[in-house]
Motif scaffolding. Structure first.
Motif, PDB file in Angstrom:
ATOM      1  N   LEU A   1       7.610 -23.595  -4.291  1.00 47.54           N
ATOM      2  CA  LEU A   1       7.831 -22.024  -4.020  1.00 47.54           C
ATOM      3  C   LEU A   1       6.853 -21.822  -3.145  1.00 47.54           C
ATOM      4  O   LEU A   1       6.989 -20.871  -2.122  1.00 47.54           O
ATOM      5  CB  LEU A   1       7.926 -21.259  -5.243  1.00 47.54           C
ATOM      6  N   ASP A   2       5.373 -22.261  -3.386  1.00 49.77           N
ATOM      7  CA  ASP A   2       4.164 -21.854  -2.313  1.00 49.77           C
ATOM      8  C   ASP A   2       4.508 -22.104  -0.947  1.00 49.77           C
ATOM      9  O   ASP A   2       4.352 -21.599   0.086  1.00 49.77           O
ATOM     10  CB  ASP A   2       3.176 -22.749  -2.903  1.00 49.77           C
ATOM     11  N   LEU A   3       5.166 -23.517  -0.783  1.00 52.16           N
ATOM     12  CA  LEU A   3       5.479 -24.147   0.349  1.00 52.16           C
ATOM     13  C   LEU A   3       6.644 -23.284   1.111  1.00 52.16           C
ATOM     14  O   LEU A   3       6.632 -23.047   2.315  1.00 52.16           O
ATOM     15  CB  LEU A   3       5.735 -25.439   0.342  1.00 52.16           C
ATOM     16  N   LEU A   4       7.648 -22.933   0.330  1.00 57.03           N
ATOM     17  CA  LEU A   4       8.679 -22.396   0.798  1.00 57.03           C
ATOM     18  C   LEU A   4       8.530 -20.798   1.041  1.00 57.03           C
ATOM     19  O   LEU A   4       9.203 -20.371   2.230  1.00 57.03           O
ATOM     20  CB  LEU A   4       9.986 -22.284  -0.133  1.00 57.03           C
ATOM     21  N   ASP A   5       7.612 -20.183   0.620  1.00 58.46           N
ATOM     22  CA  ASP A   5       7.214 -18.699   1.010  1.00 58.46           C
ATOM     23  C   ASP A   5       6.569 -18.624   2.230  1.00 58.46           C
ATOM     24  O   ASP A   5       7.058 -17.929   3.112  1.00 58.46           O
ATOM     25  CB  ASP A   5       6.109 -18.250  -0.053  1.00 58.46           C
ATOM     26  N   ASP A   6       5.789 -19.848   2.356  1.00 60.65           N
ATOM     27  CA  ASP A   6       5.154 -19.861   3.726  1.00 60.65           C
ATOM     28  C   ASP A   6       6.101 -20.441   4.871  1.00 60.65           C
ATOM     29  O   ASP A   6       6.049 -19.719   5.906  1.00 60.65           O
ATOM     30  CB  ASP A   6       4.138 -21.200   3.740  1.00 60.65           C
ATOM     31  N   ALA A   7       6.900 -21.086   4.688  1.00 58.21           N
ATOM     32  CA  ALA A   7       7.774 -21.877   5.799  1.00 58.21           C
ATOM     33  C   ALA A   7       8.838 -20.688   6.231  1.00 58.21           C
ATOM     34  O   ALA A   7       9.368 -20.565   7.291  1.00 58.21           O
ATOM     35  CB  ALA A   7       8.575 -23.170   5.229  1.00 58.21           C
ATOM     36  N   CYS A   8       9.423 -20.241   4.959  1.00 61.02           N
ATOM     37  CA  CYS A   8      10.392 -19.010   5.266  1.00 61.02           C
ATOM     38  C   CYS A   8       9.902 -17.943   5.959  1.00 61.02           C
ATOM     39  O   CYS A   8      10.601 -17.506   7.047  1.00 61.02           O
ATOM     40  CB  CYS A   8      10.936 -18.572   4.052  1.00 61.02           C
ATOM     41  N   ALA A   9       8.593 -17.446   5.695  1.00 61.25           N
ATOM     42  CA  ALA A   9       8.011 -16.529   6.585  1.00 61.25           C
ATOM     43  C   ALA A   9       7.921 -16.931   7.942  1.00 61.25           C
ATOM     44  O   ALA A   9       8.067 -16.207   8.871  1.00 61.25           O
ATOM     45  CB  ALA A   9       6.391 -16.127   6.037  1.00 61.25           C
ATOM     46  N   GLY A  10       7.308 -18.102   8.184  1.00 58.79           N
ATOM     47  CA  GLY A  10       7.233 -18.915   9.473  1.00 58.79           C
ATOM     48  C   GLY A  10       8.579 -18.797  10.270  1.00 58.79           C
ATOM     49  O   GLY A  10       8.743 -18.626  11.352  1.00 58.79           O
ATOM     50  N   LEU A  11       9.776 -19.231   9.662  1.00 60.71           N
ATOM     51  CA  LEU A  11      11.158 -19.342  10.048  1.00 60.71           C
ATOM     52  C   LEU A  11      11.464 -17.898  10.716  1.00 60.71           C
ATOM     53  O   LEU A  11      12.026 -17.707  11.552  1.00 60.71           O
ATOM     54  CB  LEU A  11      12.049 -19.808   8.991  1.00 60.71           C
ATOM     55  N   LEU A  12      11.199 -16.907   9.625  1.00 60.00           N
ATOM     56  CA  LEU A  12      11.923 -15.667   9.896  1.00 60.00           C
ATOM     57  C   LEU A  12      11.077 -15.074  11.198  1.00 60.00           C
ATOM     58  O   LEU A  12      11.625 -14.364  12.022  1.00 60.00           O
ATOM     59  CB  LEU A  12      11.848 -14.534   8.797  1.00 60.00           C
ATOM     60  N   GLU A  13       9.607 -15.034  11.271  1.00 55.44           N
ATOM     61  CA  GLU A  13       8.836 -14.800  12.275  1.00 55.44           C
ATOM     62  C   GLU A  13       9.470 -15.321  13.780  1.00 55.44           C
ATOM     63  O   GLU A  13       9.636 -14.715  14.683  1.00 55.44           O
ATOM     64  CB  GLU A  13       7.537 -15.068  11.998  1.00 55.44           C
ATOM     65  N   SER A  14       9.774 -16.797  13.832  1.00 48.79           N
ATOM     66  CA  SER A  14      10.102 -17.411  14.916  1.00 48.79           C
ATOM     67  C   SER A  14      11.793 -17.085  15.373  1.00 48.79           C
ATOM     68  O   SER A  14      11.792 -16.868  16.235  1.00 48.79           O
ATOM     69  CB  SER A  14      10.403 -18.959  14.444  1.00 48.79           C
ATOM     70  N   LEU A  15      12.576 -16.782  14.182  1.00 47.16           N
ATOM     71  CA  LEU A  15      13.897 -16.285  14.580  1.00 47.16           C
ATOM     72  C   LEU A  15      13.725 -14.983  15.447  1.00 47.16           C
ATOM     73  O   LEU A  15      14.545 -14.619  16.125  1.00 47.16           O
ATOM     74  CB  LEU A  15      14.794 -16.355  13.396  1.00 47.16           C
ATOM     75  N   LEU A  16      13.123 -13.898  14.643  1.00 45.32           N
ATOM     76  CA  LEU A  16      12.841 -12.786  15.325  1.00 45.32           C
ATOM     77  C   LEU A  16      12.119 -12.707  16.782  1.00 45.32           C
ATOM     78  O   LEU A  16      12.772 -12.020  17.477  1.00 45.32           O
ATOM     79  CB  LEU A  16      12.129 -11.880  14.297  1.00 45.32           C
ATOM     80  N   GLN A  17      11.078 -13.620  16.851  1.00 43.94           N
ATOM     81  CA  GLN A  17      10.673 -13.730  17.941  1.00 43.94           C
ATOM     82  C   GLN A  17      11.521 -14.205  19.038  1.00 43.94           C
ATOM     83  O   GLN A  17      11.814 -13.852  20.351  1.00 43.94           O
ATOM     84  CB  GLN A  17       9.245 -14.569  18.159  1.00 43.94           C
ATOM     85  N   ASP A  18      12.279 -15.110  18.773  1.00 45.20           N
ATOM     86  CA  ASP A  18      13.600 -15.588  19.600  1.00 45.20           C
ATOM     87  C   ASP A  18      14.231 -14.806  20.149  1.00 45.20           C
ATOM     88  O   ASP A  18      15.183 -15.128  21.077  1.00 45.20           O
ATOM     89  CB  ASP A  18      14.328 -16.948  19.066  1.00 45.20           C
TER      90      ASP A  18
END
Length: 165
Positions: A143-160
């Motif tokens: 869950l710690d890894l996924l919290d980090d990765a999901c936040a990064g994914l969301l940020e990337s998708l929004l930037q795109d």
């Protein structure tokens, strides 16, 4: 922003990928972005089809206020045209998903397949380990890894899409 379709994939779809789905759903709900995403999870294997997420993963997620609503299903060819991104939890998942996708050839419009950990910003993990045979701490680590990765994914998708959190 165009509707984004995101699929998370692990081996059996009862621990890591439903947790990633739940974490991502939690993040987009917190940001009021539910209407901009279609989120699902699947497994490369079909052993657990129809089952809810592992009870230990559900309990660990619930302690963080995260609900895991999905039922296990196996990835299928249609997912490559239905989803924009397919995020895998480890190298075996990545290899298996890419092998399945090759059945469709190299045509435009297929999902982008990539490792979930490529979106980690705080952790330097190369994969999300399978906690199934371990203890409670393994589920917390996932869950710690996924919290980090999901936040990064969301940020990337929004930037795109030209948006920011």
């Amino acid at each position: 922003m165009a509707l984004q379709h995101v699929l998370f994939v692990c081996l059996g779809n009862i621990c890591r990928s439903p947790a990633a789905e739940g974490v991502f759903l939690h993040l987009i709900a917190r940001e009021g972005l539910e209407d901009q995403f279609v989120v699902d999870s699947a497994g490369t294997g079909g052993w657990h089809v129809g089952n809810p997420a592992d009870r230990r993963m559900r309990a660990a997620a619930e302690r963080r206020g995260i609900h895991l609503p999905s039922r296990a299903r196996q990835i299928e060819l249609a997912d490559f045209t239905s989803f924009d991104r397919i995020l895998t939890m480890d190298d075996d998942n990545l290899r298996n998903v890419k092998a399945l996708g090759r059945e469709l050839g190299n045509r435009p419009g297929l999902a982008r397949v990539e490792p979930m950990t490529s979106y980690c910003r705080q952790h330097s993990a190369t994969h999300v380990p399978d906690p199934y045979y371990g203890g409670e701490q393994g589920f917390e680590h996932v869950l710690d890894l996924l919290d980090d990765a999901c936040a990064g994914l969301l940020e990337s998708l929004l930037q795109d899409s030209g948006r920011r959190l």
